[in-house]
Design a protein around this motif. Structure first.
Motif, short mmCIF file in Angstrom:
data_model
loop_
_atom_site.label_atom_id
_atom_site.label_comp_id
_atom_site.label_asym_id
_atom_site.label_seq_id
_atom_site.Cartn_x
_atom_site.Cartn_y
_atom_site.Cartn_z
N GLU A 303 0.83 -1.20 0.00
CA GLU A 303 0.00 0.00 0.00
C GLU A 303 0.87 1.26 0.00
O GLU A 303 0.50 2.28 -0.58
N LEU A 304 2.04 1.18 0.63
CA LEU A 304 2.96 2.31 0.58
C LEU A 304 3.45 2.53 -0.85
O LEU A 304 3.60 3.68 -1.30
N THR A 305 3.66 1.46 -1.60
CA THR A 305 4.03 1.58 -3.01
C THR A 305 2.93 2.28 -3.80
O THR A 305 3.19 3.16 -4.63
N VAL A 306 1.67 1.90 -3.53
CA VAL A 306 0.53 2.55 -4.19
C VAL A 306 0.50 4.03 -3.84
O VAL A 306 0.25 4.89 -4.71
N ALA A 307 0.77 4.37 -2.56
CA ALA A 307 0.77 5.77 -2.14
C ALA A 307 1.84 6.56 -2.89
O ALA A 307 1.61 7.70 -3.35
N ARG A 308 3.03 5.98 -3.05
CA ARG A 308 4.12 6.66 -3.77
C ARG A 308 3.76 6.85 -5.25
O ARG A 308 4.06 7.88 -5.85
N ALA A 309 3.09 5.84 -5.83
CA ALA A 309 2.66 5.97 -7.23
C ALA A 309 1.59 7.05 -7.38
O ALA A 309 1.60 7.83 -8.35
N GLU A 310 0.67 7.11 -6.43
CA GLU A 310 -0.36 8.17 -6.46
C GLU A 310 0.29 9.54 -6.32
O GLU A 310 -0.18 10.52 -6.91
N GLN A 311 1.37 9.61 -5.56
CA GLN A 311 2.08 10.89 -5.40
C GLN A 311 2.66 11.33 -6.75
O GLN A 311 2.55 12.50 -7.14
N GLN A 347 -5.43 -2.83 -9.67
CA GLN A 347 -6.36 -1.84 -10.23
C GLN A 347 -5.67 -0.49 -10.42
O GLN A 347 -5.88 0.19 -11.43
N THR A 348 -4.84 -0.10 -9.44
CA THR A 348 -4.11 1.16 -9.57
C THR A 348 -3.16 1.11 -10.76
O THR A 348 -3.06 2.07 -11.55
N TYR A 349 -2.46 -0.01 -10.92
CA TYR A 349 -1.52 -0.16 -12.03
C TYR A 349 -2.27 -0.11 -13.36
O TYR A 349 -1.81 0.52 -14.33
N ALA A 350 -3.42 -0.76 -13.44
CA ALA A 350 -4.21 -0.74 -14.66
C ALA A 350 -4.64 0.68 -15.02
O ALA A 350 -4.58 1.09 -16.18
N ALA A 362 -3.05 -2.28 -19.74
CA ALA A 362 -4.16 -2.05 -18.80
C ALA A 362 -5.15 -3.20 -18.84
O ALA A 362 -5.65 -3.64 -17.80
N LEU A 363 -5.43 -3.71 -20.05
CA LEU A 363 -6.37 -4.82 -20.17
C LEU A 363 -5.84 -6.06 -19.48
O LEU A 363 -6.58 -6.78 -18.81
N ALA A 364 -4.54 -6.31 -19.63
CA ALA A 364 -3.94 -7.47 -18.96
C ALA A 364 -4.07 -7.36 -17.45
O ALA A 364 -4.38 -8.34 -16.76
N GLN A 365 -3.84 -6.16 -16.92
CA GLN A 365 -3.96 -5.96 -15.46
C GLN A 365 -5.40 -6.10 -15.01
O GLN A 365 -5.68 -6.66 -13.94
N MET A 366 -6.36 -5.61 -15.81
CA MET A 366 -7.76 -5.73 -15.43
C MET A 366 -8.22 -7.18 -15.48
O MET A 366 -9.07 -7.59 -14.68
N ARG A 367 -7.66 -7.95 -16.40
CA ARG A 367 -7.99 -9.39 -16.40
C ARG A 367 -7.46 -10.06 -15.13
O ARG A 367 -8.13 -10.93 -14.55
N LEU A 368 -6.26 -9.65 -14.73
CA LEU A 368 -5.73 -10.18 -13.47
C LEU A 368 -6.60 -9.74 -12.31
O LEU A 368 -6.88 -10.53 -11.39
N TRP A 369 -7.07 -8.48 -12.34
CA TRP A 369 -7.96 -7.99 -11.28
C TRP A 369 -9.25 -8.81 -11.24
O TRP A 369 -9.75 -9.14 -10.17
#
Length: 636
Positions: A303-311, A347-350, A362-369
């Motif tokens: 989640e910290l990685t997601v926060a840094r990406a959102e930054q 989902q964030t990566y997608a 993005a489609l590959a990540q959403m399929r994984l999601w």
């Protein structure tokens, strides 16, 4: 680790004759009972008890260390708490208190959980279950069972986690719960949102926050608030989480912790970025990086990685944001990562890849999601019965607690309060029945569109067909396939696609008869069963629905989707005779033929059969077509 067997052998040799409780033991036990009700006072009493304990008082000093160890388990690093708990366990073993030795292991297992050692924690606690239930009472028994529940939760076994939480609640008396019921509310809410049941989780979090108003336990309140922030963020309601963030930041320094070694700043940072509060989010992200540099919990780091990406995204650096996410790949398969954490990351990566124009990625990540979400749904289905039992037990506990509070407020009003409790009991019975009905609906309803799912279709179609055949009435089936649906996902993203599917589901529900059955057949395909309806009459209804769908429009991120269409196939039980499978296949083949003919039209199946006088006058074609121009949906 001391075992109960070795402890009993030690007790037979070393246990002195029973003596009155010392002053140190009385103070320590009082501090123990206050650990959830008033955590600061509990620690103060533990320190006072240790100062009072004489050298020949291992029981008093052991309980004093136990109180301090549990406080540090919740507020300090796991290693610090472990040292205190080990010292407490040795003294308690010397004193022959088998139940207290088990409690020390409960604390140590929680330290292992906080360090990501989930299986080791479970292995420490499970051998104590049978002996602990006979030795421990009330609050202590609930703590042991709740500890085992936490281990199963961390290992992804929600059904077992719910079962142990239920057992903890079943034996908990409100008068002697000493706040453990609030902890169980919090844990239940956490397990529910891990399974994706955010709305139910929010309900229990609200109850927990309200109960916390009667306690002096800022850490427990902070945990509840952080969990609520997580729920609201995952529900795309990050702006609604801002008051909870402000409330957490107003907590005294050092007490706004959500876990013993993690702070919740990473969750708050993600919420603040998604709510558009960049300055606040930057502060939270910096604090998270500072406090979590050595944090071993995989979910916290993710989640910290997601926060840094959102930054990075907030600063307009989409390439950098995607690079931050990419560095965390591949996600380890057996590291204790929860499904909720994986879903958040994927989902964030997608979304980042979509924003960069990398539709394929993005489609590959959403399929994984989608795969992760399906696994989440299956896990929730397996745990549903245990969750229902636990929720019922919470109602019982709440009723009993309400009764106790009512009697304590006024003895003169006891008779009136009893009548109120009986009324509440009746209401709770109704709520349990409603919950049962809701759980049954969850197994047959598609969560996105509100229509029935394919499982329900497979259940009801054979019986509806048998009834139609017995009564000599037609049963019409239509397969509907939304045209160019992939374009909507590609141009506007999967959130927009979900919005369109929800809109179609709502239109179907308001357009059909009460006797009709509408199901989501799969993806963007739908199936409608129309009893007592010939195929051509069914086609007229489907064409009317198609015209309404054509006139619909939806505001989505990036524009408006309008002018959508669908292709449909229609068959009935008079022309597609035989089994339910044949009837479905006939409608499905016609839908495929409608696609081939240019979309935005309906095709009716008609077998070589004589129906009435009209059939004698002219042969029946293989298909009857209602043509329309194959327009694409409009996007602006």
């Amino acid at each position: 680790m001391l075992t109960i067997g070795s402890l009993k052998a030690t007790m037979r040799v070393m246990l002195p004759p029973a003596t009155p409780a010392t002053a140190a033991l009385r103070v320590a036990r009082r501090g123990w009972r206050l650990q959830y009700l008033d955590s600061a006072q509990s620690l103060a009493l533990g320190e006072r008890a240790l100062a009072l304990a004489a050298n020949d008082d291992p029981l008093g000093s052991g309980w004093a260390l136990l109180v301090q160890g549990f406080y540090r388990m919740r507020h300090a690093a796991p290693a610090t708490a472990m040292e205190v708990l080990i010292a407490a366990q040795h003294r308690l073993a010397t004193a022959g208190d088998a139940g207290a030795v088990i409690l020390a292991d409960v604390g140590m297992a929680r330290c292992q959980l906080n360090s990501g050692r989930h299986r080791a924690a479970l292995a420490r606690l499970l051998p104590h279950r049978a002996e602990g239930l006979s030795l421990l009472r009330d609050q202590e028994r609930a703590m042991l069972l709740n500890g085992i529940a936490g281990c199963y939760s961390a290992l992804g076994d929600s059904a077992q986690a719910f079962a142990y939480m239920y057992e903890a609640l079943r034996d908990t008396r409100p008068a002697r719960s000493y706040g453990i019921d609030v902890v169980l509310y919090c844990n239940l809410a956490h397990e529910l949102y891990e399974l994706g049941d955010y709305e139910e989780s929010l309900r229990y979090l609200e109850e927990g926050v309200q109960r916390c108003a009667q306690l002096n336990n800022r850490r427990l309140l902070s945990t509840l608030l952080v969990n609520r922030i997580v729920c609201l963020t995952d529900l795309n309601r990050a702006a609604d989480a801002l008051p909870d963030i402000e409330r957490l930041l107003q907590q005294p320094s050092g007490e706004a912790t959500a876990r013993s070694s993690a702070t919740g700043y990473e969750s708050m940072a993600v919420a603040a970025y998604r709510a558009g509060r960049t300055v606040l989010a930057d502060t939270l992200a910096a604090r998270a990086c500072e406090l979590l540099a050595d944090e071993p919990a995989p979910d916290v780091q993710l989640e910290l990685t997601v926060a840094r990406a959102e930054q990075a995204r907030a600063r307009g650096d989409l390439t950098g944001a995607a690079a931050i996410m990419r560095q965390a790949l591949p996600l380890p398969s057996d590291s204790g990562l929860t499904l909720r954490g994986r879903c958040l990351f994927v989902q964030t990566y997608a979304d980042l890849l979509q924003a960069q124009g990398d539709s394929a990625g993005a489609l590959a990540q959403m399929r994984l999601w989608q795969q992760l979400h399906l696994e989440r749904t299956l896990r929730a289905s397996r745990a549903r019965a245990q969750a229902a039992s636990l929720q019922t037990e919470l109602m019982r506990l709440q009723r009993e607690r309400d009764a106790i509070e009512a009697r304590s407020r006024s003895a003169e009003r006891a008779r009136e309060q009893l009548a109120a409790i009986n009324q509440q009991l009746s209401q709770r019975v109704s709520e349990v029945q409603a919950l049962k009905a809701a759980l049954e609906q969850q197994t047959v309803r598609d969560f996105l569109t509100g229509l029935f799912n394919r499982r329900h279709l497979n259940d009801v179609l054979p019986s509806m067909l048998a009834l139609a055949q017995r009564n000599g009435e037609p049963l019409a089936v239509s397969i509907i396939d939304l045209d160019h649906f992939k374009l909507i996902n590609d141009r506007h993203g999967h959130v927009a696609g979900d919005r369109v599917l929800q809109g179609f589901g709502a239109l179907v529900l308001q357009s059909l008869r009460r006797s009709d059955v509408a199901c989501r057949y799969g993806g963007e395909e739908f199936c409608i069963l129309m009893p007592r309806t010939h195929a051509h009459a069914a086609r007229r209804k489907i064409d009317a629905l198609r015209r309404q769908w054509r006139a619909s429009s939806f505001e989505v991120d990036g524009g408006v989707v309008s002018g959508s269409s669908f292709s449909a196939g229609v068959a009935d039980s008079f022309t597609a005779e035989g089994s339910a499978e044949r009837l479905l296949k006939a409608a499905d083949d016609c839908a495929l033929d409608a696609k081939r003919r240019g979309r935005n039209q309906s095709v009716v199946f008609a077998a070589a059969r004589r129906i009435g006088a009209a059939a004698d006058r002219a042969p029946t074609p293989a298909f009857a077509v209602q043509p329309h121009a194959p327009d694409l949906p409009h996007h602006s």
